[in-house]
Design a protein around this motif. Structure first.
Motif, PDB file in Angstrom:
ATOM      1  N   GLU A 129       1.545  -1.263  18.269  1.00  0.00           N
ATOM      2  CA  GLU A 129       2.204  -0.858  17.019  1.00  0.00           C
ATOM      3  C   GLU A 129       1.505  -1.488  15.819  1.00  0.00           C
ATOM      4  O   GLU A 129       1.274  -0.826  14.806  1.00  0.00           O
ATOM      5  CB  GLU A 129       3.688  -1.258  17.034  1.00  0.00           C
ATOM      6  N   ILE A 130       1.156  -2.772  15.918  1.00  0.00           N
ATOM      7  CA  ILE A 130       0.463  -3.443  14.809  1.00  0.00           C
ATOM      8  C   ILE A 130      -0.901  -2.803  14.558  1.00  0.00           C
ATOM      9  O   ILE A 130      -1.302  -2.591  13.412  1.00  0.00           O
ATOM     10  CB  ILE A 130       0.319  -4.953  15.087  1.00  0.00           C
ATOM     11  N   ALA A 131      -1.617  -2.490  15.640  1.00  0.00           N
ATOM     12  CA  ALA A 131      -2.933  -1.862  15.491  1.00  0.00           C
ATOM     13  C   ALA A 131      -2.826  -0.532  14.751  1.00  0.00           C
ATOM     14  O   ALA A 131      -3.668  -0.212  13.893  1.00  0.00           O
ATOM     15  CB  ALA A 131      -3.571  -1.661  16.864  1.00  0.00           C
ATOM     16  N   ARG A 132      -1.794   0.259  15.072  1.00  0.00           N
ATOM     17  CA  ARG A 132      -1.589   1.535  14.366  1.00  0.00           C
ATOM     18  C   ARG A 132      -1.350   1.288  12.878  1.00  0.00           C
ATOM     19  O   ARG A 132      -1.876   2.007  12.025  1.00  0.00           O
ATOM     20  CB  ARG A 132      -0.396   2.298  14.964  1.00  0.00           C
ATOM     21  N   ILE A 133      -0.540   0.274  12.574  1.00  0.00           N
ATOM     22  CA  ILE A 133      -0.198  -0.028  11.177  1.00  0.00           C
ATOM     23  C   ILE A 133      -1.422  -0.501  10.398  1.00  0.00           C
ATOM     24  O   ILE A 133      -1.631  -0.105   9.251  1.00  0.00           O
ATOM     25  CB  ILE A 133       0.931  -1.082  11.120  1.00  0.00           C
ATOM     26  N   LEU A 134      -2.257  -1.334  11.005  1.00  0.00           N
ATOM     27  CA  LEU A 134      -3.446  -1.835  10.319  1.00  0.00           C
ATOM     28  C   LEU A 134      -4.437  -0.718  10.028  1.00  0.00           C
ATOM     29  O   LEU A 134      -5.220  -0.787   9.075  1.00  0.00           O
ATOM     30  CB  LEU A 134      -4.115  -2.940  11.141  1.00  0.00           C
ATOM     31  N   ARG A 135      -4.416   0.332  10.852  1.00  0.00           N
ATOM     32  CA  ARG A 135      -5.291   1.476  10.597  1.00  0.00           C
ATOM     33  C   ARG A 135      -4.721   2.381   9.499  1.00  0.00           C
ATOM     34  O   ARG A 135      -5.431   3.211   8.944  1.00  0.00           O
ATOM     35  CB  ARG A 135      -5.485   2.276  11.892  1.00  0.00           C
ATOM     36  N   PHE A 136      -3.413   2.232   9.201  1.00  0.00           N
ATOM     37  CA  PHE A 136      -2.746   3.066   8.193  1.00  0.00           C
ATOM     38  C   PHE A 136      -1.779   2.175   7.403  1.00  0.00           C
ATOM     39  O   PHE A 136      -0.568   2.270   7.549  1.00  0.00           O
ATOM     40  CB  PHE A 136      -1.983   4.194   8.901  1.00  0.00           C
ATOM     41  N   PRO A 137      -2.310   1.279   6.564  1.00  0.00           N
ATOM     42  CA  PRO A 137      -1.507   0.189   5.997  1.00  0.00           C
ATOM     43  C   PRO A 137      -0.387   0.582   5.034  1.00  0.00           C
ATOM     44  O   PRO A 137       0.483  -0.243   4.761  1.00  0.00           O
ATOM     45  CB  PRO A 137      -2.554  -0.689   5.288  1.00  0.00           C
ATOM     46  N   SER A 138      -0.371   1.820   4.523  1.00  0.00           N
ATOM     47  CA  SER A 138       0.733   2.218   3.632  1.00  0.00           C
ATOM     48  C   SER A 138       2.055   2.329   4.381  1.00  0.00           C
ATOM     49  O   SER A 138       3.125   2.250   3.782  1.00  0.00           O
ATOM     50  CB  SER A 138       0.431   3.560   2.969  1.00  0.00           C
ATOM     51  N   ALA A 139       1.985   2.532   5.687  1.00  0.00           N
ATOM     52  CA  ALA A 139       3.197   2.728   6.489  1.00  0.00           C
ATOM     53  C   ALA A 139       3.783   1.391   6.924  1.00  0.00           C
ATOM     54  O   ALA A 139       3.062   0.433   7.189  1.00  0.00           O
ATOM     55  CB  ALA A 139       2.882   3.578   7.713  1.00  0.00           C
ATOM     56  N   ILE A 140       5.122   1.347   7.007  1.00  0.00           N
ATOM     57  CA  ILE A 140       5.816   0.188   7.561  1.00  0.00           C
ATOM     58  C   ILE A 140       5.812   0.285   9.080  1.00  0.00           C
ATOM     59  O   ILE A 140       5.695  -0.703   9.795  1.00  0.00           O
ATOM     60  CB  ILE A 140       7.283   0.143   7.054  1.00  0.00           C
ATOM     61  N   GLY A 222       0.799   9.230  -4.756  1.00  0.00           N
ATOM     62  CA  GLY A 222       0.375   8.092  -5.570  1.00  0.00           C
ATOM     63  C   GLY A 222       0.533   6.764  -4.876  1.00  0.00           C
ATOM     64  O   GLY A 222       0.808   5.743  -5.513  1.00  0.00           O
ATOM     65  N   ILE A 223       0.359   6.754  -3.551  1.00  0.00           N
ATOM     66  CA  ILE A 223       0.507   5.518  -2.774  1.00  0.00           C
ATOM     67  C   ILE A 223      -0.842   5.151  -2.175  1.00  0.00           C
ATOM     68  O   ILE A 223      -1.459   5.965  -1.477  1.00  0.00           O
ATOM     69  CB  ILE A 223       1.569   5.692  -1.661  1.00  0.00           C
ATOM     70  N   ASP A 224      -1.306   3.941  -2.476  1.00  0.00           N
ATOM     71  CA  ASP A 224      -2.609   3.487  -1.967  1.00  0.00           C
ATOM     72  C   ASP A 224      -2.569   3.396  -0.447  1.00  0.00           C
ATOM     73  O   ASP A 224      -1.604   2.930   0.137  1.00  0.00           O
ATOM     74  CB  ASP A 224      -2.960   2.105  -2.539  1.00  0.00           C
ATOM     75  N   ASN A 225      -3.666   3.813   0.168  1.00  0.00           N
ATOM     76  CA  ASN A 225      -3.755   3.687   1.627  1.00  0.00           C
ATOM     77  C   ASN A 225      -5.171   3.294   2.040  1.00  0.00           C
ATOM     78  O   ASN A 225      -5.778   3.900   2.900  1.00  0.00           O
ATOM     79  CB  ASN A 225      -3.343   4.994   2.310  1.00  0.00           C
ATOM     80  N   ASN A 226      -5.685   2.255   1.367  1.00  0.00           N
ATOM     81  CA  ASN A 226      -7.029   1.788   1.684  1.00  0.00           C
ATOM     82  C   ASN A 226      -7.031   1.080   3.031  1.00  0.00           C
ATOM     83  O   ASN A 226      -6.132   0.297   3.331  1.00  0.00           O
ATOM     84  CB  ASN A 226      -7.529   0.830   0.599  1.00  0.00           C
ATOM     85  N   SER A 227      -8.022   1.365   3.841  1.00  0.00           N
ATOM     86  CA  SER A 227      -8.076   0.733   5.162  1.00  0.00           C
ATOM     87  C   SER A 227      -8.328  -0.764   5.018  1.00  0.00           C
ATOM     88  O   SER A 227      -8.993  -1.212   4.084  1.00  0.00           O
ATOM     89  CB  SER A 227      -9.171   1.380   6.009  1.00  0.00           C
ATOM     90  N   GLN A 294      -7.126 -13.828  -0.465  1.00  0.00           N
ATOM     91  CA  GLN A 294      -8.132 -12.760  -0.419  1.00  0.00           C
ATOM     92  C   GLN A 294      -7.931 -11.792   0.752  1.00  0.00           C
ATOM     93  O   GLN A 294      -8.418 -10.658   0.712  1.00  0.00           O
ATOM     94  CB  GLN A 294      -9.536 -13.375  -0.300  1.00  0.00           C
ATOM     95  N   THR A 295      -7.207 -12.215   1.791  1.00  0.00           N
ATOM     96  CA  THR A 295      -7.088 -11.362   2.972  1.00  0.00           C
ATOM     97  C   THR A 295      -6.320 -10.078   2.660  1.00  0.00           C
ATOM     98  O   THR A 295      -5.406 -10.077   1.827  1.00  0.00           O
ATOM     99  CB  THR A 295      -6.410 -12.121   4.136  1.00  0.00           C
ATOM    100  N   GLU A 296      -6.685  -8.988   3.308  1.00  0.00           N
ATOM    101  CA  GLU A 296      -6.048  -7.692   3.042  1.00  0.00           C
ATOM    102  C   GLU A 296      -4.867  -7.412   3.962  1.00  0.00           C
ATOM    103  O   GLU A 296      -4.087  -6.505   3.715  1.00  0.00           O
ATOM    104  CB  GLU A 296      -7.093  -6.580   3.163  1.00  0.00           C
ATOM    105  N   ALA A 297      -4.759  -8.194   5.045  1.00  0.00           N
ATOM    106  CA  ALA A 297      -3.593  -8.081   5.946  1.00  0.00           C
ATOM    107  C   ALA A 297      -3.245  -9.467   6.449  1.00  0.00           C
ATOM    108  O   ALA A 297      -4.131 -10.289   6.725  1.00  0.00           O
ATOM    109  CB  ALA A 297      -3.898  -7.157   7.117  1.00  0.00           C
ATOM    110  N   PHE A 298      -1.937  -9.736   6.548  1.00  0.00           N
ATOM    111  CA  PHE A 298      -1.469 -11.041   7.023  1.00  0.00           C
ATOM    112  C   PHE A 298      -0.347 -10.804   8.031  1.00  0.00           C
ATOM    113  O   PHE A 298       0.651 -10.137   7.726  1.00  0.00           O
ATOM    114  CB  PHE A 298      -0.942 -11.889   5.865  1.00  0.00           C
ATOM    115  N   ALA A 299      -0.534 -11.328   9.251  1.00  0.00           N
ATOM    116  CA  ALA A 299       0.483 -11.158  10.293  1.00  0.00           C
ATOM    117  C   ALA A 299       0.944 -12.521  10.787  1.00  0.00           C
ATOM    118  O   ALA A 299       0.124 -13.348  11.208  1.00  0.00           O
ATOM    119  CB  ALA A 299      -0.080 -10.345  11.457  1.00  0.00           C
ATOM    120  N   SER A 300       2.251 -12.769  10.714  1.00  0.00           N
ATOM    121  CA  SER A 300       2.826 -14.014  11.230  1.00  0.00           C
ATOM    122  C   SER A 300       3.359 -13.729  12.627  1.00  0.00           C
ATOM    123  O   SER A 300       4.356 -13.020  12.791  1.00  0.00           O
ATOM    124  CB  SER A 300       3.933 -14.526  10.296  1.00  0.00           C
ATOM    125  N   LEU A 301       2.676 -14.290  13.630  1.00  0.00           N
ATOM    126  CA  LEU A 301       2.916 -13.921  15.032  1.00  0.00           C
ATOM    127  C   LEU A 301       3.211 -15.142  15.901  1.00  0.00           C
ATOM    128  O   LEU A 301       2.905 -15.164  17.081  1.00  0.00           O
ATOM    129  CB  LEU A 301       1.686 -13.176  15.589  1.00  0.00           C
TER     130      LEU A 301
END
Length: 452
Positions: A129-140, A222-227, A294-301
């Protein structure tokens, strides 16, 4: 159905509560008498104190009459042994929780040799699930249907989006987007919207679309979805190990912060492409030095919910990173949902979803349709289900506008031999189709259950 659950941990407890709500006869086995008693007080379940891998204990729990045994203890080996004994003693269906990465490569062999109905790996499911989200970061949240041809995506309407104040019916006409909005979460309310429903900023919207159409929809809304190009993970457990393996084919630069030195050594050997940092992920100075801003994704695991929540809140205060927060036990759900924690990942809920899907399909094996996929959209308030339609179903060939559907229910998609159909009133359901239904009427077992 009569179901025996071995293990009263987080997954076992969640399953017992969910299956009890669906009126199954539940018996729990655990060595901890107090844990059984606490669950028996809150839910209508029976309890047997003892080792679930002992033949006599399983007999006491009624294995000879059971339809299904689910082993969810913390020991993979114990779970497999429980299922092996259950198969011999009761000849029932068996499900084992198997988490160790060393077993994951041999899971097919283990399933066949032990005759398991299902082998569940919560951390691997969460990693996917996390991998899918990181590939499409606009989605929760992103859930695949129709063998990945379409997806159910959830996102939050931001302040600057032109969806704020727009009616659902205008999404197709004004944005020229081929998406179907299925569910809106506003505060504690969960609704299946009609065309006149007006969306607002802060709403959580779930919609169905192909991957290409969803990307186009986000752009037009109008929602950013940069990888994501860089990601920081705090916690180097099983979930992180699986996640890094799944992301190996991407260009994401991964940094893992782990406080256990021995685990750091193992991770550096197993994950040569990731940067492993030995340190305390709750150390503010360390996070700043390692580039949290600076990081573009942060996961607390980490293994502690409170720590994960605090880390995500801190990351939100320091950066615009895509946030992912692992939470296993939500004690104050409304409070947690009101916080800026990004995508909430709940391994125990993912496990429960997979097992519930199997139980409902098993319960309805003689019905007119089989459940292929099941997802909880808003905890227990809404579900999305995918049914495969068999010959003989009473709804075959009847136009959708003539079907007397239950309230708060939407036929969201028809997959006919790989062709995706967005349902309209004149469309019909045919044998062999898979049909996606979204509803707040939880507990559907058969496609005919959509009728009043």
């Amino acid at each position: 159905m009569k179901i025996i659950i071995v293990g009263c941990g987080k997954v076992g407890t969640t399953l017992a509560e969910q299956l009890n709500r669906e009126n199954h006869d539940i018996t729990l086995i655990d060595t901890n008498d107090e844990a059984i008693q606490n669950l028996s007080d809150s839910a209508d379940v029976m309890g047997v104190t003892g080792n679930g891998a002992i033949y006599q204990v399983q007999m006491e729990a009624g294995i000879q009459d059971a339809d299904l045994l689910i082993a969810t203890t913390n020991s993979d080996e114990l779970n497999m042994l429980c299922c092996l004994i259950a198969k011999k003693a009761g000849n029932c269906h068996t499900i084992a929780r198997i988490r160790n990465p060393e077993y994951s490569a041999e899971i097919r062999y283990i399933r066949e040799e032990l005759n398991l109905s299902l082998a569940i790996n919560p951390e691997l499911a969460a990693a996917r699930e996390i991998a899918r989200i990181l590939r499409f970061p606009s989605a929760i949240k992103i859930e695949p249907f129709a063998k990945g041809r379409i997806e159910l995506l959830k996102f939050l309407i931001p302040e600057y989006s032109n969806l704020d104040g727009m009616k659902v019916v205008d999404v197709v006409s004004r944005l020229k987007s081929n998406v179907l909005i299925c569910v809106v979460e506003r505060g504690n309310d969960v609704v299946i919207p009609d065309g006149n429903f007006v969306m607002k900023k802060g709403d959580k919207i779930s919609f169905i679309a192909s991957h290409q159409d969803s990307a186009e929809f986000f752009k037009k809304a109008g929602i950013d979805n940069n990888s994501v190009k860089s990601a920081m993970f705090v916690g180097g457990g099983k979930l992180t190990h699986y996640l890094c393996n799944l992301l190996e084919d991407t260009k994401i630069k991964i940094k893992i912060i782990e406080r256990d030195e021995e685990r750091c050594r193992r991770l550096s050997e197993q994950l040569p492409k990731a940067m492993i940092i030995h340190g305390d992920g709750t150390d503010e100075q360390l996070l700043l030095e390692e580039g949290i801003r600076q990081t573009e994704a942060f996961a607390s695991l980490t293994g502690f919910d409170e720590e994960n929540i605090m880390l995500s809140l801190y990351a939100a205060s320091q950066s615009k990173a895509k946030l992912i927060t692992k939470v296993n036990k939500i004690a104050f759900e409304n409070v947690v949902n009101s916080l800026n924690l990004g995508s909430l990942i709940q391994p125990k809920m993912l496990t429960a979803e997979i097992i519930l899907q199997y139980v409902r399909a098993m319960q309805n094996s003689m019905g007119s349709s089989n459940i292929e996929t099941l997802y909880k959209i808003a905890a227990d308030k809404a579900e999305a289900l995918e049914f495969r339609v068999k010959e003989g179903s009473p709804i075959l060939g009847v136009s959708l506008e003539q079907l007397k559907l239950k309230d708060n229910l939407l036929i969201a998609c028809i997959n006919r031999g790989g062709t995706i159909i967005t349902p309209r009133g004149k469309d019909t359901i045919q044998a062999g189709d898979t049909v996606v239904v979204v509803t707040t009427c939880t507990g559907l077992n058969d496609l005919t259950d959509i009728l009043k």
